[in-house]
Write a protein that holds these residues in place. Structure first.
Motif, PDB file in Angstrom:
ATOM      1  N   ALA A 170     -30.058 -43.324  33.793  1.00 38.16           N
ATOM      2  CA  ALA A 170     -28.929 -43.798  32.993  1.00 38.16           C
ATOM      3  C   ALA A 170     -29.197 -43.650  31.494  1.00 38.16           C
ATOM      4  N   GLY A 171     -30.467 -43.592  31.109  1.00 42.53           N
ATOM      5  CA  GLY A 171     -30.808 -43.489  29.698  1.00 42.53           C
ATOM      6  C   GLY A 171     -30.807 -42.080  29.150  1.00 42.53           C
ATOM      7  N   TYR A 172     -30.923 -41.084  30.023  1.00 39.41           N
ATOM      8  CA  TYR A 172     -30.885 -39.698  29.570  1.00 39.41           C
ATOM      9  C   TYR A 172     -29.433 -39.277  29.302  1.00 39.41           C
ATOM     10  N   ASP A 173     -29.231 -38.486  28.254  1.00 40.55           N
ATOM     11  CA  ASP A 173     -27.889 -37.991  27.943  1.00 40.55           C
ATOM     12  C   ASP A 173     -27.436 -36.920  28.930  1.00 40.55           C
ATOM     13  N   LEU A 174     -28.401 -36.225  29.541  1.00 42.82           N
ATOM     14  CA  LEU A 174     -28.089 -35.080  30.392  1.00 42.82           C
ATOM     15  C   LEU A 174     -29.105 -35.016  31.514  1.00 42.82           C
ATOM     16  N   TYR A 175     -28.624 -34.760  32.722  1.00 41.57           N
ATOM     17  CA  TYR A 175     -29.488 -34.560  33.878  1.00 41.57           C
ATOM     18  C   TYR A 175     -29.260 -33.141  34.375  1.00 41.57           C
ATOM     19  N   CYS A 176     -30.234 -32.261  34.132  1.00 38.19           N
ATOM     20  CA  CYS A 176     -30.164 -30.874  34.603  1.00 38.19           C
ATOM     21  C   CYS A 176     -30.845 -30.815  35.970  1.00 38.19           C
ATOM     22  N   SER A 177     -30.101 -30.403  36.973  1.00 35.80           N
ATOM     23  CA  SER A 177     -30.574 -30.493  38.349  1.00 35.80           C
ATOM     24  C   SER A 177     -30.704 -29.123  38.994  1.00 35.80           C
ATOM     25  N   PHE A 178     -31.816 -28.924  39.715  1.00 33.32           N
ATOM     26  CA  PHE A 178     -31.988 -27.706  40.512  1.00 33.32           C
ATOM     27  C   PHE A 178     -31.027 -27.684  41.691  1.00 33.32           C
ATOM     28  N   THR A 179     -30.428 -28.822  41.982  1.00 36.26           N
ATOM     29  CA  THR A 179     -29.499 -28.944  43.096  1.00 36.26           C
ATOM     30  C   THR A 179     -28.095 -29.178  42.570  1.00 36.26           C
ATOM     31  N   GLY A 180     -27.145 -28.422  43.109  1.00 37.77           N
ATOM     32  CA  GLY A 180     -25.752 -28.613  42.740  1.00 37.77           C
ATOM     33  C   GLY A 180     -25.004 -29.339  43.847  1.00 37.77           C
ATOM     34  N   GLY A 181     -23.719 -29.041  43.971  1.00 38.99           N
ATOM     35  CA  GLY A 181     -22.927 -29.633  45.045  1.00 38.99           C
ATOM     36  C   GLY A 181     -22.752 -31.133  44.908  1.00 38.99           C
TER      37      GLY A 181
ATOM     38  N   ALA B 288     -37.509 -29.509  53.716  1.00 32.71           N
ATOM     39  CA  ALA B 288     -36.526 -30.279  54.473  1.00 32.71           C
ATOM     40  C   ALA B 288     -35.562 -31.045  53.576  1.00 32.71           C
ATOM     41  N   ASP B 289     -36.071 -31.680  52.523  1.00 34.62           N
ATOM     42  CA  ASP B 289     -35.198 -32.449  51.634  1.00 34.62           C
ATOM     43  C   ASP B 289     -34.165 -31.541  50.962  1.00 34.62           C
ATOM     44  N   MET B 290     -34.561 -30.326  50.651  1.00 29.26           N
ATOM     45  CA  MET B 290     -33.646 -29.403  49.982  1.00 29.26           C
ATOM     46  C   MET B 290     -32.630 -28.819  50.955  1.00 29.26           C
ATOM     47  N   ILE B 291     -33.028 -28.645  52.200  1.00 26.75           N
ATOM     48  CA  ILE B 291     -32.065 -28.229  53.221  1.00 26.75           C
ATOM     49  C   ILE B 291     -31.001 -29.314  53.397  1.00 26.75           C
ATOM     50  N   ALA B 292     -31.435 -30.570  53.451  1.00 28.97           N
ATOM     51  CA  ALA B 292     -30.496 -31.682  53.649  1.00 28.97           C
ATOM     52  C   ALA B 292     -29.523 -31.796  52.485  1.00 28.97           C
ATOM     53  N   ALA B 293     -30.000 -31.604  51.269  1.00 30.63           N
ATOM     54  CA  ALA B 293     -29.128 -31.714  50.097  1.00 30.63           C
ATOM     55  C   ALA B 293     -28.245 -30.490  49.929  1.00 30.63           C
ATOM     56  N   GLY B 294     -28.758 -29.320  50.330  1.00 31.39           N
ATOM     57  CA  GLY B 294     -28.026 -28.069  50.107  1.00 31.39           C
ATOM     58  C   GLY B 294     -28.005 -27.695  48.635  1.00 31.39           C
ATOM     59  N   TRP B 295     -27.447 -26.527  48.350  1.00 32.56           N
ATOM     60  CA  TRP B 295     -27.279 -26.061  46.969  1.00 32.56           C
ATOM     61  C   TRP B 295     -28.580 -26.157  46.163  1.00 32.56           C
TER      62      TRP B 295
ATOM     63  N   SER C 189     -33.678 -15.571  55.281  1.00 30.41           N
ATOM     64  CA  SER C 189     -33.803 -16.973  54.881  1.00 30.41           C
ATOM     65  C   SER C 189     -33.397 -17.922  55.995  1.00 30.41           C
ATOM     66  N   ASP C 190     -33.981 -19.133  55.955  1.00 26.31           N
ATOM     67  CA  ASP C 190     -33.435 -20.220  56.754  1.00 26.31           C
ATOM     68  C   ASP C 190     -32.056 -20.561  56.186  1.00 26.31           C
ATOM     69  N   VAL C 191     -31.329 -21.405  56.878  1.00 25.40           N
ATOM     70  CA  VAL C 191     -29.918 -21.635  56.545  1.00 25.40           C
ATOM     71  C   VAL C 191     -29.730 -23.050  56.001  1.00 25.40           C
ATOM     72  N   TRP C 192     -28.952 -23.162  54.915  1.00 22.65           N
ATOM     73  CA  TRP C 192     -28.623 -24.472  54.373  1.00 22.65           C
ATOM     74  C   TRP C 192     -27.324 -24.397  53.572  1.00 22.65           C
ATOM     75  N   PRO C 193     -26.621 -25.523  53.422  1.00 23.77           N
ATOM     76  CA  PRO C 193     -25.340 -25.528  52.713  1.00 23.77           C
ATOM     77  C   PRO C 193     -25.487 -25.043  51.277  1.00 23.77           C
ATOM     78  N   GLY C 194     -24.568 -24.218  50.857  1.00 23.83           N
ATOM     79  CA  GLY C 194     -24.549 -23.733  49.488  1.00 23.83           C
ATOM     80  C   GLY C 194     -25.212 -22.393  49.275  1.00 23.83           C
ATOM     81  N   LEU C 195     -26.079 -21.972  50.192  1.00 24.02           N
ATOM     82  CA  LEU C 195     -26.763 -20.692  50.004  1.00 24.02           C
ATOM     83  C   LEU C 195     -25.773 -19.534  50.029  1.00 24.02           C
ATOM     84  N   SER C 196     -24.766 -19.625  50.894  1.00 20.23           N
ATOM     85  CA  SER C 196     -23.788 -18.542  50.978  1.00 20.23           C
ATOM     86  C   SER C 196     -22.906 -18.461  49.740  1.00 20.23           C
TER      87      SER C 196
END
Length: 357
Positions: free
Chosen positions: A134-145, A257-264, A282-289
């Motif tokens: 909450a204190g950071y002005d911006l959160y840049c994330s490797f995960t989208g979606g 596994a955590d990244m597969i669950a989150a996708g993107w 590749s293995d399959v996860w949401p957002g890869l396509s």
């Protein structure tokens, strides 16, 4: 713009994907005319494995502990933006210190977002807390979606944006080298990735003794039963990655596994391999396509039997199409422009909040 980054490592790519990500992004950011200082905690496991001790695109300095950051307090205060990265040692204390002393935009760059969120839920995250988010002005994330909505709605992030990893397309390109392997994999050992590696590389190697395989990366246990046709490379410096991928007919992408669950959550290895024109399975996860088109720019697999079919086919056109996609949308130049825009947006929001006070 004057930017200060406190990240896990820029100097050493040993056992982490952070260094290559920072190198590509910050090199492109510097080319846009910005001044960058990278502050790295001086730790022995990276000090002995440095493969970029003197970058030409930014200043790199090392600090011994949290108290030593006081030497850089003036730089932090004068910066237009300060970014703290995931997995920084004492990251919570570092983040609190930055938020106290920075006068410009403060941002968190999460190269491990699903892992971070899982640790936050369990109360075990050593480098980030809900209060810091909450204190950071911006959160840049490797995960989208949907994860971006979660960061804003549950954790109070003022601005959560996807900043996927990127690749230096000048360094990562097809190389004129002999083909050495039918299937390669590049990645540090991870217990949750190992079953997929067993299914999609090790078992096919056992069943196809006439094919050649390679696994590059550190920390694999000694008790793994590697087939005779699987070559092992303990550590592969980034400078050798393009030749490694170019010597591979196919390369495997395996996701935690955590990244597969989150996708993107695309990994830097995915973009690097694609930039080299190597056909990716590749293995399959949401957002890869959304990033690479199935059967046109990437191949999906989840069974050993599929690998046995693919390894008897010629899918080079898929690798070439993936390279075109990376050049158009996922190079470091594009990612640096995105970061510049995000910081600009966060600065405007910060100015409005200060004015309202």
């Amino acid at each position: 713009m004057k930017l200060v980054v406190l990240g896990l490592s820029l100097s050493s790519s040993w056992g982490n994907g952070h260094a290559t990500t920072y190198r590509a992004l910050l090199s492109a950011f510097a080319e846009r005319g910005h001044d960058i200082l990278f502050l790295e905690r001086d730790v022995p496991w990276y000090a002995g494995q440095r493969d970029l001790a003197a970058p030409d695109f930014c200043r790199l300095a090392f600090y011994d502990d949290l108290a030593a950051l006081e030497d850089w307090r003036g730089e932090i205060a004068a910066a237009d933006a300060v970014i703290v990265g995931s997995y920084v040692p004492d990251g919570i204390a570092v983040g609190q210190w930055v938020q106290r002393h920075a006068r410009g935009v403060t941002a968190f760059y999460d190269i491990d977002t699903p892992v971070t969120l899982a640790a936050l839920r369990e109360g075990t995250c050593a480098y980030l807390s809900p209060e810091l988010i909450a204190g950071y002005d911006l959160y840049c994330s490797f995960t989208g979606g949907p994860t971006l909505d979660l960061l804003e709605e549950r954790y109070g992030s003022a601005m959560a944006r996807a900043l996927y990893c990127s690749v230096d397309t000048r360094a990562y390109r097809p190389m004129e080298v002999p083909r050495q392997w039918d299937l390669s994999y590049l990645g540090t050992y991870s217990a949750d990735r190992q079953p997929t590696l067993e299914k999609l590389l090790i078992e096919p190697a056992r069943l196809m003794p006439d094919k050649r395989f390679v696994v590059a990366g550190p920390q694999y246990p000694d008790d793994i039963d590697w087939p005779a046709n699987v070559e092992r490379i303990e550590h592969l410096p980034p400078a050798d990655h393009p030749a490694f991928y170019s010597a591979s007919r196919y390369t495997l992408n395996v996701t935690r596994a955590d990244m597969i669950a989150a996708g993107w959550s695309p990994s830097v290895r995915l973009f690097e391999a694609a930039a080299c024109g190597t056909t990716i399975i590749s293995d399959v996860w949401p957002g890869l396509s959304d990033l690479l088109a199935p059967n046109r720019e990437i191949i999906f697999a989840d069974k050993t039997e599929q690998m046995l079919v693919f390894l008897h086919e010629d899918k080079r056109a898929i690798g070439a199409a993936a390279r075109d996609r990376i050049l158009a949308a996922h190079g470091a130049d594009a990612r640096a422009a995105e970061l510049e825009q995000m910081i600009g947006e966060a600065a405007l929001v910060r100015q409005r909040l200060v004015a309202a006070e």
